[in-house]
Write an enzyme that holds these catalytic residues in place. Structure first.
Site, PDB file in Angstrom:
ATOM      1  N   PHE A   1      -1.119  -0.863  -4.336  1.00  0.00           N
ATOM      2  CA  PHE A   1      -2.097   0.214  -4.451  1.00  0.00           C
ATOM      3  C   PHE A   1      -1.417   1.571  -4.320  1.00  0.00           C
ATOM      4  O   PHE A   1      -0.658   1.799  -3.381  1.00  0.00           O
ATOM      5  CB  PHE A   1      -3.150   0.104  -3.335  1.00  0.00           C
ATOM      6  CG  PHE A   1      -3.986  -1.143  -3.380  1.00  0.00           C
ATOM      7  CD1 PHE A   1      -5.072  -1.245  -4.242  1.00  0.00           C
ATOM      8  CD2 PHE A   1      -3.699  -2.221  -2.546  1.00  0.00           C
ATOM      9  CE1 PHE A   1      -5.856  -2.391  -4.273  1.00  0.00           C
ATOM     10  CE2 PHE A   1      -4.473  -3.369  -2.565  1.00  0.00           C
ATOM     11  CZ  PHE A   1      -5.553  -3.455  -3.432  1.00  0.00           C
TER      12      PHE A   1
ATOM     13  N   ASP B   1      -2.177   6.041  -5.343  1.00  0.00           N
ATOM     14  CA  ASP B   1      -3.134   7.022  -5.862  1.00  0.00           C
ATOM     15  C   ASP B   1      -2.583   7.825  -7.030  1.00  0.00           C
ATOM     16  O   ASP B   1      -3.336   8.558  -7.675  1.00  0.00           O
ATOM     17  CB  ASP B   1      -3.558   7.992  -4.748  1.00  0.00           C
ATOM     18  CG  ASP B   1      -2.406   8.876  -4.287  1.00  0.00           C
ATOM     19  OD1 ASP B   1      -2.533  10.115  -4.358  1.00  0.00           O
ATOM     20  OD2 ASP B   1      -1.374   8.342  -3.859  1.00  0.00           O
TER      21      ASP B   1
ATOM     22  N   PHE C   1       0.829  -1.204   0.000  1.00  0.00           N
ATOM     23  CA  PHE C   1       0.000   0.000   0.000  1.00  0.00           C
ATOM     24  C   PHE C   1       0.864   1.255   0.000  1.00  0.00           C
ATOM     25  O   PHE C   1       1.873   1.326   0.718  1.00  0.00           O
ATOM     26  CB  PHE C   1      -0.858   0.076   1.273  1.00  0.00           C
ATOM     27  CG  PHE C   1      -1.819  -1.050   1.478  1.00  0.00           C
ATOM     28  CD1 PHE C   1      -3.127  -0.960   1.016  1.00  0.00           C
ATOM     29  CD2 PHE C   1      -1.438  -2.193   2.176  1.00  0.00           C
ATOM     30  CE1 PHE C   1      -4.034  -1.995   1.235  1.00  0.00           C
ATOM     31  CE2 PHE C   1      -2.335  -3.226   2.411  1.00  0.00           C
ATOM     32  CZ  PHE C   1      -3.632  -3.128   1.932  1.00  0.00           C
ATOM     33  N   ASP C   2       0.453   2.258  -0.758  1.00  0.00           N
ATOM     34  CA  ASP C   2       0.949   3.611  -0.557  1.00  0.00           C
ATOM     35  C   ASP C   2       0.263   4.131   0.703  1.00  0.00           C
ATOM     36  O   ASP C   2      -0.729   3.543   1.181  1.00  0.00           O
ATOM     37  CB  ASP C   2       0.600   4.466  -1.774  1.00  0.00           C
ATOM     38  CG  ASP C   2       1.035   5.908  -1.615  1.00  0.00           C
ATOM     39  OD1 ASP C   2       2.034   6.164  -0.920  1.00  0.00           O
ATOM     40  OD2 ASP C   2       0.353   6.789  -2.181  1.00  0.00           O
ATOM     41  N   GLY C   3       0.763   5.228   1.262  1.00  0.00           N
ATOM     42  CA  GLY C   3       0.172   5.769   2.478  1.00  0.00           C
ATOM     43  C   GLY C   3      -0.872   6.835   2.226  1.00  0.00           C
ATOM     44  O   GLY C   3      -2.077   6.582   2.280  1.00  0.00           O
TER      45      GLY C   3
END
Length: 341
Positions: free
Chosen positions: A300, A302, A183-185
């Protein structure tokens, strides 16, 4: 006289137990993410719906090729197998739902393809050309994966964790015994509040803001609930003293710097009662090379330039269309770039 024999096969019973929607972690995947339907899509675009349906029926006995989400789904099934071994009567499992706007006439080929690859997918939603997004909440969906960015955006706006999947530019060998999720943060696990400050006021203001708010948890982002669901299943393994042999591993891969802005992230996760197995702070360095080492079944992020960099090096990437980052590309406003061009 009729005599009926009843045979009990423990292996079959283990495999055939279906997760219950109210206790399961439900993953909804579209047919174009589970399978590679590029050729079929061309038929639909170039020759129309009727020819597309006929084409699918003509090729019913020909299994579709695996798509971007296929390794992820296989890894989910591996976790389910381990959970069933430890908890034969347990109902906390991954439940995979095929969520597609395909017509029911195409269903036979999809079923044949699923059976060909021994995928345990029993729940289908085929909406006959209409958007399936309205059914996601009814199916108690924890994560929705699609190739259609508009549908993903619609799901995010409805409060459902969702991402647009991309096929990597080259194949990478992935773990067959452990599900790896990266995951990105900001704007993925967390809200985009800190990212807004970076974009509008620069890094110096951002670092100062993070220092002042180090002990204030970040608001949750669109995929926080999915990490929470993964953590819930991880604890099932920990309870059986299987922490070191857990088939789920999670990664935080963030462009943040550790010393100047990392503490708030870690304290936020702690305040939520969530663990992350590995936290990687890159201080603005490219994510692709590091992801190449991790080899996640899904990553993932954004921002599309991170997605592009990841898939160029063989990572299966999924774009989360959320937050202020959607207005920027490589740090510059998309509107300004459009004016210059």
């Amino acid at each position: 006289m009729l005599i009926f024999f009843s045979f009990f096969c423990p292996v079959c019973a283990l495999l055939c137990v279906q997760p219950k929607p109210h206790t399961a972690v439900t993953i909804a995947v579209s047919s174009r993410t589970l399978f590679n339907m590029v050729e079929e899509r061309k038929v639909w675009e170039q020759e129309g719906l009727e020819r597309y349906v006929s084409y699918q029926q003509e090729h019913e006995e020909q299994p579709l090729k695996p798509g971007a989400a296929f390794p992820f789904v296989k890894a989910l099934m591996t976790v389910n197998t381990r959970l069933r071994e430890l908890y034969p009567e347990g109902e906390e499992l991954f439940d995979i739902v095929l969520m597609t706007n395909n017509h029911a006439q195409v269903g036979v080929r999809l079923i044949n393809s699923i059976n060909h690859y021994d995928l345990l997918i029993e729940r289908f939603c085929m909406t006959g050309g209409k958007s399936p997004i309205g059914y996601l909440k009814a199916y108690m969906t924890n994560l929705y994966l699609s190739k259609d960015s508009d549908k993903v955006q619609e799901a995010i706006e409805a409060g459902i964790a969702a991402a647009t999947m991309f096929t990597p530019d080259m194949e990478t060998e992935l773990s067959e015994t452990q599900l790896r999720v990266a995951f990105d943060g900001d704007a993925v696990l967390f809200s985009d509040e800190s990212e807004i400050i970076v974009k509008q006021h620069g890094l110096d203001t951002f670092f100062e803001h993070e220092r002042k708010n180090e002990n204030k948890p970040l608001a949750q982002g669109p995929l926080k609930c999915f990490l929470e669901a993964l953590g819930k299943l991880q604890k099932k393994f920990y309870a059986k003293n299987e922490r070191l042999n857990c088939p789920i591993r999670t990664y935080l891969v963030t462009a943040r710097s550790a010393a100047s802005s990392g503490a708030r992230v870690l304290k936020t996760l702690r305040s939520w009662g969530l663990e992350i197995d590995e936290a990687l702070f890159l201080a603005g360095a490219p994510k692709g090379p590091l992801l190449q080492k991790i080899r996640p079944h899904i990553f993932f992020d954004d921002q599309m330039f991170h997605i592009e960099g990841a898939k160029e090096l063989g990572t299966i990437a999924a774009h989360v269309p959320y937050g202020i980052g959607q207005k920027y590309h490589k740090g510059k406003l998309i509107e300004q770039l459009a004016k210059k061009s």
